[in-house]
Design a protein around this motif. Structure first.
Motif, PDB file in Angstrom:
ATOM      1  N   TYR A 207       0.840  -1.201   0.000  1.00 33.81           N
ATOM      2  CA  TYR A 207       0.000   0.000   0.000  1.00 33.81           C
ATOM      3  C   TYR A 207       0.881   1.259   0.000  1.00 33.81           C
ATOM      4  CZ  TYR A 207      -3.896  -3.047   1.232  1.00 33.81           C
ATOM      5  OH  TYR A 207      -4.852  -4.030   1.229  1.00 33.81           O
ATOM      6  N   GLY A 208       0.319   2.313  -0.585  1.00 33.36           N
ATOM      7  CA  GLY A 208       1.021   3.594  -0.616  1.00 33.36           C
ATOM      8  C   GLY A 208       2.332   3.527  -1.371  1.00 33.36           C
ATOM      9  N   CYS A 209       2.304   2.910  -2.552  1.00 36.92           N
ATOM     10  CA  CYS A 209       3.531   2.724  -3.319  1.00 36.92           C
ATOM     11  C   CYS A 209       3.799   3.941  -4.220  1.00 36.92           C
ATOM     12  CB  CYS A 209       3.434   1.457  -4.168  1.00 36.92           C
ATOM     13  SG  CYS A 209       3.141  -0.052  -3.201  1.00 36.92           S
ATOM     14  N   HIS A 210       5.092   4.225  -4.464  1.00 34.39           N
ATOM     15  CA  HIS A 210       5.530   5.344  -5.303  1.00 34.39           C
ATOM     16  C   HIS A 210       6.351   4.788  -6.456  1.00 34.39           C
ATOM     17  CE1 HIS A 210       4.420   8.494  -2.316  1.00 34.39           C
ATOM     18  NE2 HIS A 210       4.649   7.500  -1.466  1.00 34.39           N
TER      19      HIS A 210
ATOM     20  N   TYR B 118      -4.207   7.101   1.297  1.00 31.76           N
ATOM     21  CA  TYR B 118      -3.019   7.728   0.747  1.00 31.76           C
ATOM     22  C   TYR B 118      -3.402   8.736  -0.336  1.00 31.76           C
ATOM     23  CZ  TYR B 118      -0.603   4.033   3.249  1.00 31.76           C
ATOM     24  OH  TYR B 118      -0.143   3.198   4.223  1.00 31.76           O
TER      25      TYR B 118
ATOM     26  N   THR C 133       0.019   7.907  -5.058  1.00 29.53           N
ATOM     27  CA  THR C 133       0.444   6.561  -4.680  1.00 29.53           C
ATOM     28  C   THR C 133      -0.528   5.527  -5.245  1.00 29.53           C
ATOM     29  OG1 THR C 133      -0.829   6.607  -2.622  1.00 29.53           O
ATOM     30  CG2 THR C 133       1.437   7.428  -2.544  1.00 29.53           C
TER      31      THR C 133
ATOM     32  N   THR D  71      -1.535   0.948  -5.124  1.00 32.83           N
ATOM     33  CA  THR D  71      -1.396  -0.338  -4.427  1.00 32.83           C
ATOM     34  C   THR D  71      -1.033  -1.412  -5.439  1.00 32.83           C
ATOM     35  OG1 THR D  71      -3.782  -0.604  -4.641  1.00 32.83           O
ATOM     36  CG2 THR D  71      -2.979   0.172  -2.545  1.00 32.83           C
TER      37      THR D  71
ATOM     38  N   SER E  31       8.912   2.034  -4.117  1.00 35.06           N
ATOM     39  CA  SER E  31       8.894   2.067  -2.655  1.00 35.06           C
ATOM     40  C   SER E  31       7.450   2.164  -2.174  1.00 35.06           C
ATOM     41  CB  SER E  31       9.707   3.252  -2.138  1.00 35.06           C
ATOM     42  OG  SER E  31       9.142   4.470  -2.594  1.00 35.06           O
ATOM     43  N   CYS E  32       7.133   1.471  -1.086  1.00 32.43           N
ATOM     44  CA  CYS E  32       5.775   1.448  -0.541  1.00 32.43           C
ATOM     45  C   CYS E  32       5.822   1.736   0.950  1.00 32.43           C
ATOM     46  CB  CYS E  32       5.118   0.092  -0.789  1.00 32.43           C
ATOM     47  SG  CYS E  32       5.070  -0.392  -2.535  1.00 32.43           S
ATOM     48  N   ASN E  33       4.751   2.332   1.442  1.00 31.31           N
ATOM     49  CA  ASN E  33       4.691   2.706   2.848  1.00 31.31           C
ATOM     50  C   ASN E  33       4.470   1.509   3.771  1.00 31.31           C
ATOM     51  OD1 ASN E  33       5.022   5.313   2.055  1.00 31.31           O
ATOM     52  ND2 ASN E  33       2.884   5.908   2.287  1.00 31.31           N
ATOM     53  N   THR E  34       3.699   0.542   3.322  1.00 30.26           N
ATOM     54  CA  THR E  34       3.409  -0.604   4.192  1.00 30.26           C
ATOM     55  C   THR E  34       3.059  -1.809   3.337  1.00 30.26           C
ATOM     56  OG1 THR E  34       2.072  -1.379   6.058  1.00 30.26           O
ATOM     57  CG2 THR E  34       0.932  -0.085   4.375  1.00 30.26           C
ATOM     58  N   SER E  35       3.179  -2.976   3.929  1.00 30.23           N
ATOM     59  CA  SER E  35       2.802  -4.227   3.246  1.00 30.23           C
ATOM     60  C   SER E  35       2.069  -5.121   4.234  1.00 30.23           C
ATOM     61  CB  SER E  35       4.034  -4.949   2.695  1.00 30.23           C
ATOM     62  OG  SER E  35       4.889  -5.363   3.747  1.00 30.23           O
TER      63      SER E  35
END
Length: 656
Positions: A136-139, A157, A161, A163, A177-181
Motif C-alpha cells: 500500500y502507498g507505493c511510489h 493515501y 500513490t 497499491t 517504494s511502498c509505505n506498508t505491506s
C-alpha cells in the motif's frame, strides 16, 4: 386344565417379553447439558454445526471456548486471536473451514488491516492456502514502466500513490517504494488466477481459503462412541467434558456406571431388579407355553415380526451411532403432524411422495417430504439421510431432520421459497439470463463440493431441474439424494447394477459400460444437459429428423459459423457471450467419453472465465455423422445402443 388357557397365556407372555425388552436403561432424568449439546445447530446460513463450535442459541459449554461463532449476519463469523473471519462453508469430516478475512470482505482496503496470526494450537492453514502480499502507498519513480500487478483500491493515501500485489513475499518490481505491506491468504486457484490476471483482487479475496481445526478431536470421538456428546467446562482452558445421558464425565460415558459416592447407582439397581424379575417370569411362561403346539406357533410368529422390526430399527440406530453428535434430529410421526398443522399446506408431489410446508418450534420454515415407497429394510432411506447429513454447503439443501417409524418415513428439509428450477424452465420463464447463469454457477459449485469437498465423495446420479431448489434470492440448492452413492475420494469407478437417474439426463455409461466406467463424471454429463436446457436453445434449434443426429449437431452448426442463436432473454452482446459460454460448457460436459468431460472444479472455472479462452469441444462420437466408421467392427451394434441413449435424452429435452 382348560386348553384355551394356553393361547391366552402365550399372548400374555409375548406382551410381557416386549415390555421387558423396552425397559429403559436409566429411570432417572436426562442430563440437561447432554440434551442441549446432542442437537446440532444452525448459524446464519450454515446448518448441522456441532462440536467444537457454539454460538447463537447453542451454549458455550457445548463447544470449545476458542470456537465461538457470531451468527447475527448472513454468514457465521469466527474470531481467531485478533482477526475475524467470514465462514463460507465447513466440512466436519476433514475439519476444514473455507473462510475470508472479514475486514477485506468485498473490499481490498481497511484501516484495521494487519498481518494475521493464527492460534496454532487449534488452527492451521489448509494445503490450498497461498500467501499474497499487498503493498500500500507505493511510489513509482518518474518515467517508470507499467506495474502489471497494480490495482485500484480506496486507501487513505494521496493520488500520487498506488497499491500492488505479489504472489510471493517479496516485491517483484525494482525502484518502487511502498509505505506498508500486509500478508493475506487466498486459495491456490485464486492465487494462480491473479498471476494469470484473469480475476481481480477483490474476487480473489472473496473466494476464501482453507483453515483446518483441532479441538480435543480424539477425546470427542471416544466420547461419541461411548454414547455421549462433546463439550467443555467453563474455564478459560476449555477442558474437555463428555456429557452423558445421566451426568457429565471426564472422557467417556463408560465410567458412569458408578456414582460419585462410589456405590452402585440406585437407578441401575432398579433396572437390574426389574430385568431379573422379568426374566424369571419369562422362563416360567416359556415352560408353560412350549407344552402346547398352538402356543408355540403364536410365539414364533410374534418373535418373527419383532425380528423384522428390529432389523429396520438397527439400521437407524447404527446410522445415528455412526454420526454421533453430528446426526440429524429424529422426529416422530406425531411430531410431523404438529409442525405441518396436520399436513394442511401441500407444496407438491414428487416421484417419491408428497411434500408439505411446516414450521419448527423456533419458527424456522421447513419442507416435509413424506415418502410413499416403504419397501425394503430402509437401507435406501438411510443412504439418503446419510448422504445429506455429511454435507454443509450453501448450494446443497440442508437436512433438518428425518422420521422413521415402521413403514412411515419422511425427510425434513430447509424450506425453499422459490420452489424448484423446473417450474421456471417448463412454464413461462421470467428469469433473466444473468439469474440463470448464477444458478448454473451455484449448482456447479455444489456438485464440486459433493465430488471433492467432502471426505467421502458423493455422486448424486439424478441432477435435473426438479432437484435444483431455489431460495428467496434464487440461490440454487442441490436436493433429493435418494439415488446417491458414497465412495472414497480416490475411487474413480463406481460398481453398481442397473441404471439410475432420469431419462434425458443419464450419462451413456450408466446405460452400458461399453461407453466407460460409471463415476462422478456421470454427474458432469447430467449437469451439462441441465445447463443446455437452461439456455433455452430448444426454442431456437429444431428437433433432429433422424435418430442418429442429436440436437447438439445443430448447436454446433450455429457455434462454428458464429451465428447469433437469438435465445430468450438475450438482448445484448454481453448476454450473447454469457449464453454462448453456457452452451460451450454444456457441450464439454456431455462428451461421450467420461474422460473427456471436465471435473466440476474446471467447469466452475470455465463458467467464471473468459469466453475467448473456451474452445468449441469436439462433437460427441455418438452424434457424429461419421459414427459408423468410428465405432469399429461392432459399429452397427454400438450405433444401435447409441441411438437408444439418444432416444432417452430426447425424452426430456424435446425439440432441442
Amino acid at each position: 386344565m382348560n386348553p384355551h388357557v394356553f393361547p391366552t397365556t402365550c399372548g400374555f407372555f409375548i406382551i410381557t417379553i416386549l415390555i421387558i425388552t423396552h425397559i429403559p436403561t436409566s429411570l432417572g432424568a436426562i442430563d440437561e447439558q447432554y440434551t442441549n449439546c446432542s442437537q446440532n445447530f444452525q448459524c446464519a446460513n450454515i446448518t448441522n454445526i456441532g462440536y467444537p463450535f457454539w454460538g447463537g442459541t447453542r451454549p458455550q459449554y457445548c463447544g470449545h471456548p476458542r470456537f465461538g461463532l457470531n451468527c447475527t449476519g448472513d454468514s457465521p463469523l469466527i474470531t481467531i486471536l485478533t482477526t475475524t473471519y467470514r465462514i463460507f462453508s465447513m466440512d466436519t469430516a476433514t475439519r476444514t473451514l473455507n473462510v475470508a478475512r472479514e475486514e477485506l470482505w468485498q473490499n481490498c482496503w481497511s484501516s484495521n488491516i494487519h498481518n494475521a496470526s493464527l492460534d496454532t494450537a487449534h488452527f492451521n492453514y489448509a494445503f490450498d492456502a497461498k500467501n499474497v502480499t499487498f503493498f500500500y502507498g507505493c511510489h513509482r519513480p518518474s518515467g517508470g514502466g507499467l506495474i502489471l500487478t497494480a490495482f485500484a483500491c480506496t486507501t487513505n493515501y494521496t493520488n500520487s500513490t498506488f497499491t500492488m500485489y505479489a504472489t510471493s513475499n517479496t516485491m517483484e518490481y525494482r525502484n518502487v517504494s511502498c509505505n506498508t505491506s500486509v500478508l493475506v491468504q487466498v486459495n491456490q486457484r485464486a492465487a494462480q488466477a491473479l498471476t494469470d490476471n484473469t480475476i481481480n483482487v477483490v474476487e480473489a479475496l472473496d473466494s476464501g481459503f482453507g483453515l483446518q481445526w483441532e479441538a480435543n478431536d480424539t477425546n470427542c470421538e471416544r466420547c461419541v462412541r461411548s454414547g455421549g456428546t462433546c463439550g467443555s467446562d467453563s474455564s478459560a482452558s476449555g477442558s474437555f467434558v463428555c456429557y452423558c445421558s445421566n451426568q457429565p464425565s471426564a472422557l467417556t460415558c463408560n465410567a458412569n456406571q458408578v456414582t460419585s459416592t462410589g456405590g452402585t447407582d440406585l437407578k441401575l439397581k432398579l433396572v437390574i431388579g426389574f430385568s431379573a424379575g422379568g426374566g424369571g417370569i419369562a422362563i416360567l411362561l416359556i415352560t408353560i407355553c412350549c407344552l402346547r403346539r398352538p402356543c408355540t406357533s403364536i410365539f414364533n410368529m410374534g418373535m418373527a415380526l419383532r425380528k423384522n422390526k428390529r432389523v429396520d430399527e438397527q439400521n437407524v440406530e447404527a446410522f445415528l451411532k455412526d454420526c454421533g453428535s453430528l446426526a440429524p434430529k429424529r422426529y416422530t410421526f406425531s411430531d410431523l403432524h404438529k409442525l405441518t398443522n396436520s399436513f394442511k399446506d401441500k407444496l407438491g408431489r414428487g416421484g417419491y411422495g408428497d411434500v408439505y410446508k411446516g414450521k419448527l418450534s423456533d419458527g424456522h420454515l421447513v419442507a416435509v417430504k413424506i415418502l410413499s415407497e416403504t419397501k425394503g429394510n430402509g437401507e435406501d432411506f438411510i443412504n439418503e439421510v446419510a448422504s445429506i447429513s455429511r454435507t454443509s454447503h450453501v448450494n446443497v439443501v440442508a437436512l433438518m431432520g428425518f422420521c422413521y417409524e415402521s413403514n412411515r418415513r419422511a425427510l425434513i428439509y430447509d424450506f425453499m421459497a422459490k420452489g424448484s428450477l423446473d417450474k421456471f424452465l417448463y412454464n413461462e420463464c421470467d428469469l433473466e439470463l444473468r439469474t440463470l447463469y448464477q444458478i448454473a454457477v451455484g449448482t456447479a459449485r455444489g456438485l464440486e463440493y459433493l465430488h471433492r469437498g467432502c471426505n467421502t465423495r458423493i455422486v448424486h446420479f439424478d441432477i435435473k431441474p426438479q432437484n435444483i431448489l431455489l431460495d428467496e434470492d434464487f440461490c440454487p440448492k442441490i436436493s433429493d439424494f435418494g439415488l446417491a452413492k458414497l465412495c472414497q475420494r480416490k475411487q474413480s469407478i463406481i460398481s453398481m447394477t442397473g441404471a439410475r437417474g432420469t431419462a434425458g439426463y443419464i450419462a451413456p455409461e450408466v446405460f452400458s459400460r461399453a461407453f466407460g466406467g460409471v463415476s462422478h463424471k456421470s454427474d458432469v454429463y447430467s449437469y451439462g444437459m441441465l445447463v443446455l436446457e437452461m439456455t433455452g436453445v430448444r426454442e431456437k434449434v429444431g428437433e433432429a429428423q433422424t435418430s442418429e443426429i442429436h440436437f447438439s449437431e445443430q448447436i454446433y452448426e450455429h457455434l462454428e459459423h458464429g451465428r447469433d442463436l437469438k435465445l430468450r432473454g438475450v438482448n445484448s452482446t454481453e448476454e450473447e457471450e454469457t449464453a454462448r459460454k453456457m452452451i460451450l460448457v454444456g457441450l464439454w460436459c456431455i462428451q461421450t467419453n467420461p474422460f473427456d468431460r471436465p471435473p466440476m472444479g474446471r467447469v466452475v472455472e470455465m463458467l467464471e472465465g473468459s469466453l475467448q479462452l473456451l474452445q468449441i469441444p469436439p462433437k460427441p462420437i455418438l452424434f457424429s455423422s461419421a459414427s459408423h466408421d468410428s465405432l469399429g467392427q461392432d459399429s452397427s451394434k454400438s450405433l444401435s445402443l447409441a441411438n437408444n441413449v439418444l432416444d432417452m435424452s430426447k425424452g426430456s429435452l424435446q425439440s432441442l
